[in-house]
Each structure stands twice: as C-alpha cells, then as structure tokens.
Scaffold this motif. Sequence first.
Motif, PDB file in Angstrom:
ATOM      1  N   GLN A  21       0.772  -1.293  -0.343  1.00 17.27           N
ATOM      2  CA  GLN A  21       0.010   0.004  -0.103  1.00 17.27           C
ATOM      3  C   GLN A  21       0.967   1.026  -0.194  1.00 17.27           C
ATOM      4  O   GLN A  21       2.078   1.206   0.498  1.00 17.27           O
ATOM      5  N   GLY A  22       0.878   2.210  -0.805  1.00 16.93           N
ATOM      6  CA  GLY A  22       1.403   3.595  -0.858  1.00 16.93           C
ATOM      7  C   GLY A  22       1.824   3.559  -2.080  1.00 16.93           C
ATOM      8  O   GLY A  22       1.975   3.055  -2.840  1.00 16.93           O
ATOM      9  N   THR A  23       2.581   5.045  -1.601  1.00 13.23           N
ATOM     10  CA  THR A  23       3.983   5.391  -3.129  1.00 13.23           C
ATOM     11  C   THR A  23       4.610   5.880  -1.756  1.00 13.23           C
ATOM     12  O   THR A  23       4.520   6.212  -0.850  1.00 13.23           O
ATOM     13  N   GLY A  24       6.407   6.057  -2.665  1.00  9.70           N
ATOM     14  CA  GLY A  24       6.989   6.611  -1.737  1.00  9.70           C
ATOM     15  C   GLY A  24       8.171   5.774  -1.858  1.00  9.70           C
ATOM     16  O   GLY A  24       8.048   4.676  -2.178  1.00  9.70           O
ATOM     17  N   PRO A  25       8.741   5.921  -0.715  1.00  9.46           N
ATOM     18  CA  PRO A  25      10.157   4.706  -0.463  1.00  9.46           C
ATOM     19  C   PRO A  25       9.106   4.012   0.136  1.00  9.46           C
ATOM     20  O   PRO A  25       8.635   3.954   0.924  1.00  9.46           O
ATOM     21  N   THR A  26       9.760   3.148  -0.046  1.00 12.55           N
ATOM     22  CA  THR A  26       9.647   1.229   0.157  1.00 12.55           C
ATOM     23  C   THR A  26      10.310   0.915   1.269  1.00 12.55           C
ATOM     24  O   THR A  26      11.511   1.606   1.967  1.00 12.55           O
ATOM     25  N   VAL A  27       9.208   0.668   2.578  1.00 11.17           N
ATOM     26  CA  VAL A  27       9.791  -0.437   3.459  1.00 11.17           C
ATOM     27  C   VAL A  27       9.192  -1.698   3.641  1.00 11.17           C
ATOM     28  O   VAL A  27       7.823  -1.772   3.538  1.00 11.17           O
ATOM     29  N   LEU A  28       9.985  -2.043   3.852  1.00 16.33           N
ATOM     30  CA  LEU A  28       9.446  -3.520   3.569  1.00 16.33           C
ATOM     31  C   LEU A  28       9.273  -4.328   5.165  1.00 16.33           C
ATOM     32  O   LEU A  28      10.199  -4.152   6.284  1.00 16.33           O
ATOM     33  N   LEU A  29       8.114  -4.872   5.812  1.00 20.22           N
ATOM     34  CA  LEU A  29       7.852  -5.425   7.061  1.00 20.22           C
ATOM     35  C   LEU A  29       8.132  -6.585   6.974  1.00 20.22           C
ATOM     36  O   LEU A  29       7.358  -7.680   6.382  1.00 20.22           O
ATOM     37  N   LEU A  30       9.461  -6.489   8.248  1.00 21.36           N
ATOM     38  CA  LEU A  30       9.089  -8.891   8.037  1.00 21.36           C
ATOM     39  C   LEU A  30       8.669  -9.177   9.366  1.00 21.36           C
ATOM     40  O   LEU A  30       9.706  -8.798  10.167  1.00 21.36           O
ATOM     41  N   HIS A  31       7.563  -9.945   9.134  1.00 23.09           N
ATOM     42  CA  HIS A  31       7.792 -10.750  10.736  1.00 23.09           C
ATOM     43  C   HIS A  31       7.928 -12.034  11.435  1.00 23.09           C
ATOM     44  O   HIS A  31       9.513 -12.489  10.721  1.00 23.09           O
ATOM     45  N   GLY A  32       7.996 -12.073  12.635  1.00 17.03           N
ATOM     46  CA  GLY A  32       8.857 -12.859  13.065  1.00 17.03           C
ATOM     47  C   GLY A  32       8.495 -14.548  12.730  1.00 17.03           C
ATOM     48  O   GLY A  32       7.824 -14.580  12.096  1.00 17.03           O
ATOM     49  N   PHE A  33       9.186 -15.424  13.627  1.00 20.55           N
ATOM     50  CA  PHE A  33       9.195 -16.560  13.778  1.00 20.55           C
ATOM     51  C   PHE A  33       7.338 -17.130  13.922  1.00 20.55           C
ATOM     52  O   PHE A  33       7.452 -16.358  14.707  1.00 20.55           O
ATOM     53  N   SER A  34       6.804 -17.942  12.823  1.00 19.39           N
ATOM     54  CA  SER A  34       5.440 -18.451  13.334  1.00 19.39           C
ATOM     55  C   SER A  34       4.274 -17.093  13.114  1.00 19.39           C
ATOM     56  O   SER A  34       3.345 -17.283  13.988  1.00 19.39           O
ATOM     57  N   ASP A  35       4.754 -16.250  12.694  1.00 20.51           N
ATOM     58  CA  ASP A  35       3.203 -14.957  13.131  1.00 20.51           C
ATOM     59  C   ASP A  35       3.341 -14.975  10.560  1.00 20.51           C
ATOM     60  O   ASP A  35       3.790 -15.232  10.492  1.00 20.51           O
ATOM     61  N   ILE A  36       2.394 -13.954  11.109  1.00 22.90           N
ATOM     62  CA  ILE A  36       1.953 -13.628   9.458  1.00 22.90           C
ATOM     63  C   ILE A  36       1.997 -11.759   9.336  1.00 22.90           C
ATOM     64  O   ILE A  36       2.643 -11.279  10.158  1.00 22.90           O
ATOM     65  N   ARG A  37       2.510 -11.557   8.185  1.00 22.05           N
ATOM     66  CA  ARG A  37       2.155 -10.339   7.319  1.00 22.05           C
ATOM     67  C   ARG A  37       0.767  -9.130   8.306  1.00 22.05           C
ATOM     68  O   ARG A  37       0.864  -8.221   8.243  1.00 22.05           O
ATOM     69  N   TYR A  38      -0.402  -9.567   9.033  1.00 15.98           N
ATOM     70  CA  TYR A  38      -1.317  -9.595   9.533  1.00 15.98           C
ATOM     71  C   TYR A  38      -0.530  -8.921  11.129  1.00 15.98           C
ATOM     72  O   TYR A  38      -1.633  -7.900  11.332  1.00 15.98           O
ATOM     73  N   SER A  39       0.771  -9.258  11.461  1.00 12.40           N
ATOM     74  CA  SER A  39       1.043  -8.861  12.708  1.00 12.40           C
ATOM     75  C   SER A  39       0.891  -7.216  12.515  1.00 12.40           C
ATOM     76  O   SER A  39       0.990  -6.683  13.587  1.00 12.40           O
ATOM     77  N   TRP A  40       1.037  -7.207  11.355  1.00 11.76           N
ATOM     78  CA  TRP A  40       1.579  -5.022  10.709  1.00 11.76           C
ATOM     79  C   TRP A  40       0.502  -4.414  10.313  1.00 11.76           C
ATOM     80  O   TRP A  40       0.906  -3.333  10.042  1.00 11.76           O
ATOM     81  N   ARG A  41      -0.591  -4.929  10.686  1.00  8.35           N
ATOM     82  CA  ARG A  41      -1.899  -4.075  10.242  1.00  8.35           C
ATOM     83  C   ARG A  41      -1.616  -3.210  11.306  1.00  8.35           C
ATOM     84  O   ARG A  41      -3.126  -1.984  10.236  1.00  8.35           O
ATOM     85  N   TYR A  42      -1.433  -2.566  12.168  1.00 11.11           N
ATOM     86  CA  TYR A  42      -1.474  -2.081  12.825  1.00 11.11           C
ATOM     87  C   TYR A  42      -0.611  -0.177  12.037  1.00 11.11           C
ATOM     88  O   TYR A  42      -0.371   0.615  12.986  1.00 11.11           O
ATOM     89  N   GLN A  43       0.515  -1.334  11.723  1.00  8.84           N
ATOM     90  CA  GLN A  43       2.302  -0.062  11.666  1.00  8.84           C
ATOM     91  C   GLN A  43       1.646   0.878   9.987  1.00  8.84           C
ATOM     92  O   GLN A  43       2.032   1.537   9.628  1.00  8.84           O
ATOM     93  N   ILE A  44       0.775  -0.506   9.471  1.00  6.29           N
ATOM     94  CA  ILE A  44       1.255   0.137   7.629  1.00  6.29           C
ATOM     95  C   ILE A  44      -0.064   1.471   8.131  1.00  6.29           C
ATOM     96  O   ILE A  44       1.182   2.658   6.820  1.00  6.29           O
ATOM     97  N   PRO A  45      -1.217   1.605   8.418  1.00  9.76           N
ATOM     98  CA  PRO A  45      -1.869   2.787   7.096  1.00  9.76           C
ATOM     99  C   PRO A  45      -1.009   4.058   8.361  1.00  9.76           C
ATOM    100  O   PRO A  45      -0.964   5.029   7.333  1.00  9.76           O
ATOM    101  N   PRO A  46      -0.154   3.960   9.373  1.00 11.96           N
ATOM    102  CA  PRO A  46       0.710   5.342   9.653  1.00 11.96           C
ATOM    103  C   PRO A  46       1.325   5.563   8.615  1.00 11.96           C
ATOM    104  O   PRO A  46       1.817   6.792   8.429  1.00 11.96           O
TER     105      PRO A  46
END
Length: 76
Positions: A21-46
């Motif tokens: 989501q979004g435009t501009g410089p890319t931020v890559l969010l990598l989850h930890g062991f046994s987690d999924i991308r959903y764990s970043w749901r609160y960080q993505i919008p800001p």
Amino acid sequence: MPKLTHQTMKTNGIDLHFVEQGTGPTVLLLHGFSDIRYSWRYQIPPLVEAGYHVVAPDLRGNGESKDPSDMGLYTT
C-alpha cells in the motif's frame, strides 16, 4: 489513501504472498517466527499516511505463502 492490495509472486520456486500500500520510498515489514503479515496491520496505515510505500510479505511457510517441498531448503 491508496487501497491495500494482496499479491503473490513466485521466487526461488515458492509462491510468496504479500500486501502493499502507498507510494514513495519503500518500507519492507518482515514478521518474526510463526507470525504472518497481519501482525503489521496497525503499523501500515500510519506509514502510508507518512508517505511510504509499505510491503509486508508472509514469509515462506507462513500465512498464505507456500513452503518448499524439500524441507532441506530451510537453512540458516
């Protein structure tokens, strides 16, 4: 605000699922062991509101990403 999109790409013979989501410089969010991308749901919008292009994958074998058929491919 741009819409969150779900995509899958084949890399090293494995289908990896990610959201972006979004435009501009890319931020890559990598989850930890046994987690999924959903764990970043609160960080993505800001981050998107701050002007970043955010990418959050489900790492191999987690979430909607496939795991390798040969478990020997998991190495440090």
